[in-house]
Design a protein around this motif. Structure first.
Motif, PDB file in Angstrom:
ATOM      1  N   ASP A  30       0.802  -1.218   0.000  1.00  0.00           N
ATOM      2  CA  ASP A  30       0.000   0.000   0.000  1.00  0.00           C
ATOM      3  C   ASP A  30       0.836   1.270   0.000  1.00  0.00           C
ATOM      4  O   ASP A  30       0.347   2.332  -0.379  1.00  0.00           O
ATOM      5  N   THR A  31       2.088   1.167   0.500  1.00  0.00           N
ATOM      6  CA  THR A  31       2.892   2.365   0.743  1.00  0.00           C
ATOM      7  C   THR A  31       4.169   2.333  -0.077  1.00  0.00           C
ATOM      8  O   THR A  31       4.830   1.297  -0.190  1.00  0.00           O
ATOM      9  N   MET A  32       4.513   3.491  -0.638  1.00  0.00           N
ATOM     10  CA  MET A  32       5.750   3.626  -1.409  1.00  0.00           C
ATOM     11  C   MET A  32       6.501   4.875  -0.971  1.00  0.00           C
ATOM     12  O   MET A  32       5.903   5.834  -0.455  1.00  0.00           O
ATOM     13  N   TYR A  33       7.820   4.841  -1.170  1.00  0.00           N
ATOM     14  CA  TYR A  33       8.692   5.893  -0.661  1.00  0.00           C
ATOM     15  C   TYR A  33       9.742   6.279  -1.710  1.00  0.00           C
ATOM     16  O   TYR A  33      10.117   5.471  -2.556  1.00  0.00           O
ATOM     17  N   PHE A  47       9.800  11.456   0.317  1.00  0.00           N
ATOM     18  CA  PHE A  47       8.340  11.391   0.208  1.00  0.00           C
ATOM     19  C   PHE A  47       7.845   9.988   0.530  1.00  0.00           C
ATOM     20  O   PHE A  47       8.575   9.018   0.370  1.00  0.00           O
ATOM     21  N   SER A  48       6.572   9.944   0.949  1.00  0.00           N
ATOM     22  CA  SER A  48       5.917   8.655   1.112  1.00  0.00           C
ATOM     23  C   SER A  48       4.461   8.787   0.693  1.00  0.00           C
ATOM     24  O   SER A  48       3.807   9.787   1.011  1.00  0.00           O
ATOM     25  N   TYR A  49       3.975   7.779  -0.007  1.00  0.00           N
ATOM     26  CA  TYR A  49       2.576   7.735  -0.436  1.00  0.00           C
ATOM     27  C   TYR A  49       1.933   6.472   0.124  1.00  0.00           C
ATOM     28  O   TYR A  49       2.523   5.390   0.079  1.00  0.00           O
ATOM     29  N   ASN A  50       0.724   6.627   0.635  1.00  0.00           N
ATOM     30  CA  ASN A  50      -0.048   5.480   1.097  1.00  0.00           C
ATOM     31  C   ASN A  50      -1.363   5.460   0.317  1.00  0.00           C
ATOM     32  O   ASN A  50      -2.142   6.409   0.398  1.00  0.00           O
ATOM     33  N   GLN A  95       4.196  -2.988   3.138  1.00  0.00           N
ATOM     34  CA  GLN A  95       2.830  -3.504   3.114  1.00  0.00           C
ATOM     35  C   GLN A  95       1.835  -2.473   3.647  1.00  0.00           C
ATOM     36  O   GLN A  95       0.772  -2.263   3.071  1.00  0.00           O
ATOM     37  N   VAL A  96       2.197  -1.872   4.765  1.00  0.00           N
ATOM     38  CA  VAL A  96       1.382  -0.806   5.340  1.00  0.00           C
ATOM     39  C   VAL A  96       2.280   0.378   5.626  1.00  0.00           C
ATOM     40  O   VAL A  96       3.500   0.289   5.509  1.00  0.00           O
TER      41      VAL A  96
ATOM     42  N   GLY B  95       5.371   6.214   9.987  1.00  0.00           N
ATOM     43  CA  GLY B  95       6.139   5.400   9.058  1.00  0.00           C
ATOM     44  C   GLY B  95       7.460   5.980   8.639  1.00  0.00           C
ATOM     45  O   GLY B  95       8.139   5.425   7.787  1.00  0.00           O
ATOM     46  N   LYS B  96       7.862   7.096   9.211  1.00  0.00           N
ATOM     47  CA  LYS B  96       9.130   7.719   8.824  1.00  0.00           C
ATOM     48  C   LYS B  96      10.302   7.014   9.500  1.00  0.00           C
ATOM     49  O   LYS B  96      10.298   6.803  10.705  1.00  0.00           O
ATOM     50  N   LEU B  97      11.287   6.642   8.697  1.00  0.00           N
ATOM     51  CA  LEU B  97      12.513   6.049   9.211  1.00  0.00           C
ATOM     52  C   LEU B  97      13.640   7.066   9.162  1.00  0.00           C
ATOM     53  O   LEU B  97      13.858   7.707   8.137  1.00  0.00           O
TER      54      LEU B  97
END
Lengths: 113, 109
Positions: A30-33, A47-50, A95-96, B95-97
């Motif tokens: 579900d999540t990409m960075y 960036f991150s997208y969910n 995954q999440v 979710g930030k690393l």
């Protein structure tokens, strides 16, 4: 099968140009960075997208614009490239969005001359 | 500001010589501590996640431990194929690393 793929692997361009990097994952996540790894090997989140929604937007110049056409794809467009943009850019997916192991792509080495 | 510091920056071992890598973190509310392995020219590969102080996880010759201020990656009887850069990262929110700069491990035969 490649889990997280990026294209191109190498990108050499001149200052002032506009370029894009593409990322695709076939893991059903579900999540990409997008991460940037500089010459000192520090890996920093950009960036991150969910589920196609932007959830992390770190202090990144406006010249960088991510786009997620669907859950499996996250592209990075960079306008007016500068010398300091030279780095390795990694795409990742999980995954999440929270506390989930991230799977990284092979990276795109961007060199701005 | 969240900060993760790894030491040493580089470590050279003889095959079979056990040692430990350190990851110190100063973050506001640790939710998870991750270890990754990165080979030259490749993306990081997930190894472990630790969630609370006292937790330990093992995988082949690697064992990761966590305290309230730091994490250790113990390598027992390493082999040349264990040579890589080992990265730790702290998860604090959404979710930030936050990654450390890594330890470059070289194991000589």
């Amino acid at each position: 099968d490649t889990a997280v793929s990026q294209t191109p692997k190498y990108l050499v361009t001149q200052m002032g140009n506009d370029k894009s990097i593409k990322c695709e994952q076939n893991l059903g996540h579900d999540t990409m960075y997008w991460y940037k790894q500089d010459s000192k090997k520090f890996l920093k989140i950009m960036f991150s997208y969910n589920n196609k929604e932007l959830i992390i937007n770190e202090t990144v110049p406006n010249r960088f614009s991510p786009k997620s056409p669907d859950k499996a794809h996250l592209n990075l467009h960079i306008n007016s490239l500068e010398l300091g943009d030279s780095a390795v850019y990694f795409c990742a997916s999980s995954q999440v969005w929270d506390l989930s192991e991230q799977y990284f792509g092979p990276g795109t080495r961007l060199t701005v001359t | 500001e969240d900060q993760v510091t790894q030491s040493p920056e580089a470590l050279r071992l003889q095959e079979g010589e056990s040692s430990s890598l350190n990851c110190s973190y100063t973050v506001s509310g640790l939710r998870g501590l991750f270890w990754y392995r990165q080979d030259p020219g490749k993306g990081p590969e997930f190894l472990f996640t630790l969630y609370s102080a006292g937790e330990e996880k093992e995988k082949e010759r690697l064992k990761a431990t966590l305290t309230k201020k730091e994490s250790f990656l113990h390598i027992t009887a390493p082999k040349p194929e264990d040579s890589a850069t080992y990265l730790c990262a702290a998860s604090t929110s959404y979710g930030k690393l936050t990654f450390g700069q890594g330890t470059i491990l070289t194991v000589h035969p």
